[in-house]
Design a protein around this motif. Sequence first.
Motif, PDB file in Angstrom:
ATOM      1  N   TYR A 246       0.791  -1.230   0.000  1.00 56.33           N
ATOM      2  CA  TYR A 246       0.000   0.000   0.000  1.00 56.33           C
ATOM      3  C   TYR A 246       0.823   1.281   0.000  1.00 56.33           C
ATOM      4  CZ  TYR A 246      -3.131   3.691   1.726  1.00 56.33           C
ATOM      5  OH  TYR A 246      -3.824   4.862   1.879  1.00 56.33           O
ATOM      6  N   ASP A 349      -9.316  -4.741  -2.953  1.00 54.87           N
ATOM      7  CA  ASP A 349      -8.756  -3.606  -2.206  1.00 54.87           C
ATOM      8  C   ASP A 349      -7.467  -4.048  -1.531  1.00 54.87           C
ATOM      9  OD1 ASP A 349      -8.467  -1.065  -1.249  1.00 54.87           O
ATOM     10  OD2 ASP A 349     -10.261  -1.077   0.011  1.00 54.87           O
ATOM     11  N   ASP A 350      -6.686  -3.055  -1.078  1.00 56.28           N
ATOM     12  CA  ASP A 350      -5.385  -3.399  -0.510  1.00 56.28           C
ATOM     13  C   ASP A 350      -5.498  -3.970   0.895  1.00 56.28           C
ATOM     14  OD1 ASP A 350      -4.524  -0.951   1.518  1.00 56.28           O
ATOM     15  OD2 ASP A 350      -5.926  -0.363  -0.030  1.00 56.28           O
ATOM     16  N   VAL A 353      -9.004  -2.453   7.414  1.00 57.26           N
ATOM     17  CA  VAL A 353      -8.457  -2.052   8.705  1.00 57.26           C
ATOM     18  C   VAL A 353      -9.599  -1.959   9.710  1.00 57.26           C
ATOM     19  CG1 VAL A 353      -7.079  -0.331   9.914  1.00 57.26           C
ATOM     20  CG2 VAL A 353      -6.563  -0.885   7.539  1.00 57.26           C
ATOM     21  N   ARG A 354     -10.357  -0.894   9.610  1.00 52.64           N
ATOM     22  CA  ARG A 354     -11.541  -0.769  10.487  1.00 52.64           C
ATOM     23  C   ARG A 354     -12.782  -1.315   9.803  1.00 52.64           C
ATOM     24  NH1 ARG A 354      -8.786   3.314   9.557  1.00 52.64           N
ATOM     25  NH2 ARG A 354      -7.515   4.420  11.078  1.00 52.64           N
ATOM     26  N   GLY A 355     -12.711  -1.459   8.485  1.00 51.85           N
ATOM     27  CA  GLY A 355     -13.868  -1.924   7.732  1.00 51.85           C
ATOM     28  C   GLY A 355     -14.743  -0.791   7.221  1.00 51.85           C
ATOM     29  N   THR A 357     -14.220   1.642   4.981  1.00 51.82           N
ATOM     30  CA  THR A 357     -14.221   1.772   3.528  1.00 51.82           C
ATOM     31  C   THR A 357     -15.040   0.651   2.901  1.00 51.82           C
ATOM     32  OG1 THR A 357     -11.938   2.493   3.792  1.00 51.82           O
ATOM     33  CG2 THR A 357     -12.710   2.119   1.537  1.00 51.82           C
ATOM     34  N   ASP A 391      -0.025   4.452  10.580  1.00 49.74           N
ATOM     35  CA  ASP A 391      -1.004   4.786  11.602  1.00 49.74           C
ATOM     36  C   ASP A 391      -2.157   3.801  11.642  1.00 49.74           C
ATOM     37  OD1 ASP A 391      -2.556   6.070  13.492  1.00 49.74           O
ATOM     38  OD2 ASP A 391      -3.418   7.458  12.039  1.00 49.74           O
TER      39      ASP A 391
HETATM   40  P1  5GP Z   1     -10.733   0.735   6.588  1.00 50.86           P
HETATM   41  O1  5GP Z   1     -11.764   1.572   5.929  1.00 50.86           O
HETATM   42  O2  5GP Z   1     -11.018  -0.730   6.560  1.00 50.86           O
HETATM   43  O3  5GP Z   1     -10.409   1.241   7.958  1.00 50.86           O
HETATM   44  O4  5GP Z   1      -9.392   0.956   5.814  1.00 50.86           O
HETATM   45  C1  5GP Z   1      -9.065   0.203   4.689  1.00 50.86           C
HETATM   46  C2  5GP Z   1      -8.992   1.048   3.475  1.00 50.86           C
HETATM   47  O5  5GP Z   1      -8.573   2.357   3.710  1.00 50.86           O
HETATM   48  C3  5GP Z   1      -8.009   0.523   2.488  1.00 50.86           C
HETATM   49  O6  5GP Z   1      -8.513   0.854   1.217  1.00 50.86           O
HETATM   50  C4  5GP Z   1      -6.746   1.298   2.805  1.00 50.86           C
HETATM   51  O7  5GP Z   1      -6.216   1.710   1.569  1.00 50.86           O
HETATM   52  C5  5GP Z   1      -7.205   2.457   3.625  1.00 50.86           C
HETATM   53  N1  5GP Z   1      -6.893   2.647   5.051  1.00 50.86           N
HETATM   54  C6  5GP Z   1      -7.648   3.474   5.822  1.00 50.86           C
HETATM   55  N2  5GP Z   1      -7.126   3.622   7.051  1.00 50.86           N
HETATM   56  C7  5GP Z   1      -6.064   2.859   7.126  1.00 50.86           C
HETATM   57  C8  5GP Z   1      -5.132   2.625   8.190  1.00 50.86           C
HETATM   58  O8  5GP Z   1      -5.160   3.181   9.274  1.00 50.86           O
HETATM   59  N3  5GP Z   1      -4.182   1.738   7.944  1.00 50.86           N
HETATM   60  C9  5GP Z   1      -4.135   1.100   6.745  1.00 50.86           C
HETATM   61  N4  5GP Z   1      -3.223   0.175   6.623  1.00 50.86           N
HETATM   62  N5  5GP Z   1      -4.939   1.342   5.703  1.00 50.86           N
HETATM   63  C10 5GP Z   1      -5.921   2.212   5.877  1.00 50.86           C
END
Ligand code: 5GP
Length: 458
Positions: A246, A349-350, A353-355, A357, A391
């Motif tokens: 990423y 998707d790459d 993390v929290r879900g 997105t 982070d």
């Molecule tokens: P989520 O929405 O699950 O927290 O984050 C996953 C998506 O947002 C991925 O598309 C990633 O590119 C990005 N992302 C958002 N926040 C973070 C974070 O704190 N750490 C990482 N590793 N990716 C994140």
Amino acid sequence: CGVFGVTGVADAANFVALGLHALQHRGQEAGGIVSHDAEHGFNSARRFGYVRDNFTKASLMETLPGPLAIGHVRYSTSGAKGHTQIRDVQPFFGEFSMGGAAIAHNGNITNAEALRSELIGGGSIFQSSSDSECIIHLMARSLQRRVPDRMQDALRRVEGAFSIVAMTRTKLIGVRDPLGVRPLVLGRIGDGWVLSSETCALDIVGAEFIREVEPGEMVVIENGEISSHTPFARQRPRFCIFEHVYFSRPDSILGGRSVYETRRQIGVELAREAPVEADLVCPVPDSGTPAAIGFSQESGIPYAMGIVRNQYMGRTFIEPTEQIRNMGVRLKLNVNRALIRGKRVVLVDDSVVRGTTSIKIREMVLDAGAAEVHFRIASPPTSWPCFYGVDTPEREKLLAANMTQEQMRDHLGVDSLRFISLDGLYRATGEAEGRDSAQPQYCDACFSGDYPVIPHDR
Ligand code: 5GP
Ligand code: SF4
Ligand code: MG
């Protein structure tokens, strides 16, 4: 964060501004440049926001003269998270007996709290809440005469991840921690030299890629000559595998390997490990794009831009507060309705993390009339926080730390959810045998919980 430095060119700060612009994906909260010239001494400018909105103004660049300059783009992983203050923006500059030095740091110091209280107890006056500032104070206290020696003294006391670009009145210095967690590369531009987090920023200034600064190496450049030093006890390197997934830009070269090619190969591995019958493979742009291309190539399922990204939004990852991140997804991504309707869609998707997105995207895709939604993720489940400069939130907020994969699938509300295996990820980076569990080739702590440096501060 991103770091960049150049010496031996006229108006070095202009090159640094360009380099930082190419490294903007590594940090979008703020940026800073320090330059030096014989007539004016050290000058610095630190600003919130994008490089292109600040460091393109002639009125500002005129205040940064000289043939030697370094810079930094910030994304907060330590200090006051989510509300960066200008005092936390790097490079940090300090004057001490032998002149002075400025430093720009990418990474995270894991014993910063202990160092900080020791230093404050001894009379140091901190200007910022950043872990990186410890290095300047340790340098100021060193009994060595020369700045590179002071820096070695300082860094021997520091634990964790650091890729540093520093400067004195006459020297440009680059250092990587013994594990080499964060990247740092060396380039040539005419008779001058460049240090950069990634090779994509060498390209933008027309510099030639020479080599990586090695894990545990310090390079000192003065009067056009470079010298190499090895101040630390040797360790087996543990580069951050998430840089491949990423963090780095796909047009950069890491460890002799194209980041794009690694990501495409992750998609190939995913298609082999977790095949699915579907009509379309769509990336979650931009971070999922190369893996989606690989998934499509290997599976034979057509690739399509089912989700379109507004290019004028930054990375959601880099948005520090939950509220802004939540909004960010919709401001940034939109579904290509006509394409999606009635289709069984594989979304690549790459990471999850929290879900946040993933849930927003599933909502949008189903709302557009998709028949099925299958998530394929280009990294293993993120179950552990990173203490080395990325982070990730605390464990309670990490979906994978609190749920089984079936619970995650249910929570995200998708028809299937599969992550690449750790071995599959290693193979995609070129490790044909996968992960060596006795001596892992990379840091993969956010996926494995196997921390190469004990995170004292947490
Ligand atoms: P989520 O929405 O699950 O927290 O984050 C996953 C998506 O947002 C991925 O598309 C990633 O590119 C990005 N992302 C958002 N926040 C973070 C974070 O704190 N750490 C990482 N590793 N990716 C994140
Ligand atoms: Fe990279 Fe993860 Fe290790 Fe942090 S914990 S350095 S993101 S591999
Ligand atoms: Mg993403």
